[in-house]
Scaffold this motif. Structure first.
Motif, PDB file in Angstrom:
ATOM      1  N   GLY A  45      11.937   2.839   3.066  1.00 51.70           N
ATOM      2  CA  GLY A  45      12.138   4.061   2.286  1.00 51.70           C
ATOM      3  C   GLY A  45      10.917   4.962   2.250  1.00 51.70           C
ATOM      4  O   GLY A  45      10.868   5.909   1.468  1.00 51.70           O
ATOM      5  N   HIS A  46       9.909   4.692   3.097  1.00 57.15           N
ATOM      6  CA  HIS A  46       8.661   5.476   3.063  1.00 57.15           C
ATOM      7  C   HIS A  46       8.911   6.981   3.121  1.00 57.15           C
ATOM      8  O   HIS A  46       8.334   7.746   2.354  1.00 57.15           O
ATOM      9  CB  HIS A  46       7.764   5.036   4.225  1.00 57.15           C
ATOM     10  CG  HIS A  46       6.662   5.993   4.552  1.00 57.15           C
ATOM     11  ND1 HIS A  46       5.609   6.216   3.691  1.00 57.15           N
ATOM     12  CD2 HIS A  46       6.460   6.794   5.619  1.00 57.15           C
ATOM     13  CE1 HIS A  46       4.801   7.116   4.239  1.00 57.15           C
ATOM     14  NE2 HIS A  46       5.291   7.485   5.401  1.00 57.15           N
ATOM     15  N   ALA A  47       9.794   7.383   4.055  1.00 57.32           N
ATOM     16  CA  ALA A  47      10.021   8.816   4.251  1.00 57.32           C
ATOM     17  C   ALA A  47      10.652   9.472   3.032  1.00 57.32           C
ATOM     18  O   ALA A  47      10.468  10.665   2.808  1.00 57.32           O
ATOM     19  CB  ALA A  47      10.892   9.054   5.479  1.00 57.32           C
ATOM     20  N   VAL A  48      11.384   8.683   2.234  1.00 56.41           N
ATOM     21  CA  VAL A  48      12.035   9.278   1.058  1.00 56.41           C
ATOM     22  C   VAL A  48      11.221   9.016  -0.213  1.00 56.41           C
ATOM     23  O   VAL A  48      11.677   9.306  -1.307  1.00 56.41           O
ATOM     24  CB  VAL A  48      13.478   8.767   0.866  1.00 56.41           C
ATOM     25  CG1 VAL A  48      14.354   9.234   2.001  1.00 56.41           C
ATOM     26  CG2 VAL A  48      13.513   7.254   0.750  1.00 56.41           C
ATOM     27  N   MET A  49      10.014   8.470  -0.065  1.00 52.29           N
ATOM     28  CA  MET A  49       9.193   8.222  -1.247  1.00 52.29           C
ATOM     29  C   MET A  49       8.491   9.513  -1.656  1.00 52.29           C
ATOM     30  O   MET A  49       7.295   9.690  -1.482  1.00 52.29           O
ATOM     31  CB  MET A  49       8.176   7.105  -0.990  1.00 52.29           C
ATOM     32  CG  MET A  49       7.476   6.654  -2.265  1.00 52.29           C
ATOM     33  SD  MET A  49       6.571   5.135  -2.031  1.00 52.29           S
ATOM     34  CE  MET A  49       5.510   5.174  -3.483  1.00 52.29           C
ATOM     35  N   LEU A  50       9.316  10.413  -2.160  1.00 47.02           N
ATOM     36  CA  LEU A  50       8.823  11.721  -2.573  1.00 47.02           C
ATOM     37  C   LEU A  50       8.813  11.763  -4.096  1.00 47.02           C
ATOM     38  O   LEU A  50       9.707  11.237  -4.729  1.00 47.02           O
ATOM     39  CB  LEU A  50       9.754  12.822  -2.058  1.00 47.02           C
ATOM     40  CG  LEU A  50       9.990  12.832  -0.548  1.00 47.02           C
ATOM     41  CD1 LEU A  50      11.164  13.728  -0.202  1.00 47.02           C
ATOM     42  CD2 LEU A  50       8.744  13.297   0.176  1.00 47.02           C
TER      43      LEU A  50
ATOM     44  N   LEU B 120       0.830  -1.201   0.000  1.00 52.20           N
ATOM     45  CA  LEU B 120       0.000   0.000   0.000  1.00 52.20           C
ATOM     46  C   LEU B 120       0.865   1.252   0.000  1.00 52.20           C
ATOM     47  O   LEU B 120       1.823   1.355   0.762  1.00 52.20           O
ATOM     48  CB  LEU B 120      -0.879   0.046   1.253  1.00 52.20           C
ATOM     49  CG  LEU B 120      -2.034  -0.949   1.372  1.00 52.20           C
ATOM     50  CD1 LEU B 120      -2.729  -0.748   2.705  1.00 52.20           C
ATOM     51  CD2 LEU B 120      -3.016  -0.750   0.230  1.00 52.20           C
ATOM     52  N   HIS B 121       0.522   2.204  -0.843  1.00 56.21           N
ATOM     53  CA  HIS B 121       1.107   3.541  -0.804  1.00 56.21           C
ATOM     54  C   HIS B 121      -0.067   4.524  -0.811  1.00 56.21           C
ATOM     55  O   HIS B 121      -1.217   4.119  -0.985  1.00 56.21           O
ATOM     56  CB  HIS B 121       2.004   3.796  -2.024  1.00 56.21           C
ATOM     57  CG  HIS B 121       3.125   2.808  -2.173  1.00 56.21           C
ATOM     58  ND1 HIS B 121       4.296   2.893  -1.458  1.00 56.21           N
ATOM     59  CD2 HIS B 121       3.241   1.708  -2.944  1.00 56.21           C
ATOM     60  CE1 HIS B 121       5.080   1.886  -1.791  1.00 56.21           C
ATOM     61  NE2 HIS B 121       4.475   1.150  -2.689  1.00 56.21           N
ATOM     62  N   SER B 122       0.220   5.797  -0.641  1.00 56.49           N
ATOM     63  CA  SER B 122      -0.849   6.778  -0.707  1.00 56.49           C
ATOM     64  C   SER B 122      -0.343   8.049  -1.370  1.00 56.49           C
ATOM     65  O   SER B 122       0.686   8.602  -0.984  1.00 56.49           O
ATOM     66  CB  SER B 122      -1.366   7.096   0.699  1.00 56.49           C
ATOM     67  OG  SER B 122      -2.385   8.070   0.632  1.00 56.49           O
TER      68      SER B 122
ATOM     69  N   GLN C  23       4.040  13.413  -1.379  1.00 59.78           N
ATOM     70  CA  GLN C  23       4.552  12.693  -0.223  1.00 59.78           C
ATOM     71  C   GLN C  23       3.742  11.411  -0.080  1.00 59.78           C
ATOM     72  O   GLN C  23       2.528  11.473   0.057  1.00 59.78           O
ATOM     73  CB  GLN C  23       4.411  13.555   1.034  1.00 59.78           C
ATOM     74  CG  GLN C  23       4.675  12.812   2.336  1.00 59.78           C
ATOM     75  CD  GLN C  23       6.130  12.405   2.498  1.00 59.78           C
ATOM     76  OE1 GLN C  23       6.998  13.248   2.640  1.00 59.78           O
ATOM     77  NE2 GLN C  23       6.398  11.100   2.439  1.00 59.78           N
ATOM     78  N   CYS C  24       4.405  10.257  -0.120  1.00 60.90           N
ATOM     79  CA  CYS C  24       3.690   9.017   0.142  1.00 60.90           C
ATOM     80  C   CYS C  24       3.133   9.107   1.560  1.00 60.90           C
ATOM     81  O   CYS C  24       3.847   9.437   2.497  1.00 60.90           O
ATOM     82  CB  CYS C  24       4.606   7.806   0.009  1.00 60.90           C
ATOM     83  SG  CYS C  24       3.746   6.265   0.366  1.00 60.90           S
ATOM     84  N   ALA C  25       1.823   8.845   1.713  1.00 66.57           N
ATOM     85  CA  ALA C  25       1.170   9.044   3.008  1.00 66.57           C
ATOM     86  C   ALA C  25       0.710   7.726   3.621  1.00 66.57           C
ATOM     87  O   ALA C  25      -0.239   7.685   4.392  1.00 66.57           O
ATOM     88  CB  ALA C  25       0.000  10.013   2.847  1.00 66.57           C
ATOM     89  N   GLU C  26       1.380   6.641   3.253  1.00 67.88           N
ATOM     90  CA  GLU C  26       1.044   5.338   3.838  1.00 67.88           C
ATOM     91  C   GLU C  26       2.368   4.645   4.138  1.00 67.88           C
ATOM     92  O   GLU C  26       3.175   4.456   3.224  1.00 67.88           O
ATOM     93  CB  GLU C  26       0.236   4.522   2.824  1.00 67.88           C
ATOM     94  CG  GLU C  26      -0.239   3.184   3.339  1.00 67.88           C
ATOM     95  CD  GLU C  26      -1.420   3.326   4.277  1.00 67.88           C
ATOM     96  OE1 GLU C  26      -2.439   3.889   3.871  1.00 67.88           O
ATOM     97  OE2 GLU C  26      -1.298   2.877   5.434  1.00 67.88           O
ATOM     98  N   LEU C  27       2.593   4.288   5.414  1.00 68.83           N
ATOM     99  CA  LEU C  27       3.854   3.647   5.787  1.00 68.83           C
ATOM    100  C   LEU C  27       4.061   2.396   4.940  1.00 68.83           C
ATOM    101  O   LEU C  27       3.258   1.473   4.996  1.00 68.83           O
ATOM    102  CB  LEU C  27       3.828   3.288   7.275  1.00 68.83           C
ATOM    103  CG  LEU C  27       5.147   2.733   7.827  1.00 68.83           C
ATOM    104  CD1 LEU C  27       6.278   3.731   7.658  1.00 68.83           C
ATOM    105  CD2 LEU C  27       4.999   2.347   9.286  1.00 68.83           C
ATOM    106  N   CYS C  28       5.133   2.399   4.093  1.00 64.65           N
ATOM    107  CA  CYS C  28       5.264   1.328   3.110  1.00 64.65           C
ATOM    108  C   CYS C  28       6.600   0.621   3.173  1.00 64.65           C
ATOM    109  O   CYS C  28       6.935  -0.140   2.285  1.00 64.65           O
ATOM    110  CB  CYS C  28       5.028   1.900   1.707  1.00 64.65           C
ATOM    111  SG  CYS C  28       6.078   3.296   1.302  1.00 64.65           S
ATOM    112  N   GLY C  29       7.372   0.880   4.223  1.00 62.95           N
ATOM    113  CA  GLY C  29       8.667   0.212   4.343  1.00 62.95           C
ATOM    114  C   GLY C  29       9.752   1.198   4.708  1.00 62.95           C
ATOM    115  O   GLY C  29       9.480   2.360   5.009  1.00 62.95           O
TER     116      GLY C  29
HETATM  117 CU1  CUA Z   1       5.081   4.478  -0.294  1.00 58.12          CU
HETATM  118 CU2  CUA Z   1       5.058   5.174   1.975  1.00 58.12          CU
END
Ligand code: CUA
Length: 342
Positions: A219-224, A176-178, A211-217
């Motif tokens: 690299g979530h914080a850098v999923m820009l 899941l991503h957002s 900004q990815c708004a779903e904790l996805c692993g």
């Molecule tokens: Cu993709 Cu968080």
């Protein structure tokens, strides 16, 4: 409260005092709501509607808060017990008129909020005839965009023409991503195996960050991701120029694959201008191959298809396998990673 208490309060000119306190509280709260920058800029038509709804709710909240706070503050002072008063308070049996009032008013307010929100949701979901469709693919940890009306043109930057509605059709390759751009207000999950969609009509030229708004692993914080809102003419120029450029092969194709598959969000690699820090530094691939005791090309190929075959110490085992890429694309990636951009 009983009739006794209410009539006692009214005798003291309470209504006027409570009203004055309520006005002061409302004025202070309104200033806090208006003059502090609570929200990012509103740069889409959808955001304007959502903000209207938001301010409508805020106004109601200020009204209710002001009345409650005023009655509360007034009661603390007017009905406080004298130091030597040990008697019980008057018996309380409820007040039917008051209870009907404080049920009916919230009912009307909440219904109004519900109706307005439903209208905003319906308008934001309403698809116009001349909309632009963009397919969004999320993966750990990158965004990929495809333009079906421009020969499936691919881009890692979401380029959008200004003042034109775009429908984002989204799915995920893995978890899941957002998708969320605060200035557009629109937010929607990307779900593997499903297609979700959301509409955005950007109203200002400029750069925005997804900004990815779903904790996805990890690299979530850098999923820009980057959004670039352009004039329609500039967008056309880009779309037509790029859809012919992607036909080329060789190292340029390898570089495009590197970018389009999201490698840059986790890896550093100078020939691609990539500075990711989640995974190993690909400028050091020859050194890693030596450590793995394998020839460079075979080592790179194996690492793309079976990333856990050799793990560089100090980095987490989170890279997905790319063994499903077509063989010629893997060849181009291997060529790009072993020979750089030359
Ligand atoms: Cu993709 Cu968080």
């Amino acid at each position: 409260m009983t009739d006794v208490v209410i009539s006692a309060a009214v005798q003291k000119g309470a209504l006027l005092k409570v009203t004055l306190i309520a006005l002061v509280v409302a004025a202070i709260t309104t200033a806090v709501a208006i003059f502090l920058p609570w929200l990012p800029a509103s740069d889409s038509k959808e955001a304007d509607r959502i903000d209207f709804d938001f301010w409508f709710v805020t106004a109601i909240c200020i009204l209710v808060w002001a009345v409650v706070a005023a009655v509360f503050l007034y009661s603390i002072v007017a009905f406080r017990a004298r130091p030597d008063d040990d008697t019980d308070g008057p018996p309380v049996h409820g007040h039917t008129g008051l209870e009907i009032t404080w049920t009916a008013i919230p009912f009307v307010l909440v219904t109004a909020i519900g109706i307005l929100s439903a209208v905003v949701l319906a308008k934001n979901g309403d698809l116009q005839k001349n909309h632009l469709r963009v397919n969004v693919l999320g993966e750990q940890f990158a965004w990929n965009f495809t333009y079906p009306t421009y020969g499936n043109l691919q881009s890692t930057t979401l380029r959008l023409p200004v003042n034109r509605q775009v429908q984002l059709k989204m799915t995920s390759r893995d978890v899941l991503h957002s998708f969320f751009v605060p200035e557009f207000r629109q937010k929607e999950d990307l779900v593997p195996g499903q297609t979700t969609s959301i509409n955005v009509t950007p109203t200002k030229l400029g750069h925005y960050v997804i900004q990815c708004a779903e904790l996805c692993g990890l690299g979530h914080a850098v999923m820009l991701g980057q959004v670039l809102v352009m004039r329609q003419a500039d967008f056309n120029k880009w779309a037509q120029g790029s859809s012919t450029a992607t036909q080329g092969g060789g190292a340029a194709a390898g570089k495009a694959l590197f970018t389009n598959n999201g490698c840059a969000s986790c890896h550093t690699y100078a020939p691609a201008g990539a500075t990711g820090k989640v995974g190993p530094d690909l400028d050091k691939l020859p050194q890693y191959a030596q450590q793995a005791k394998k020839p460079l090309e075979a080592f790179v190929r194996e690492s793309i298809q079976d990333p856990s075959a050799y793990l560089q110490p100090g980095y987490p085992n989170v890279m997905p396998s790319f063994k499903n890429l077509p063989a010629d694309q893997i060849d181009q990636l291997v060529a790009f990673l072993t020979k750089g951009s030359s």
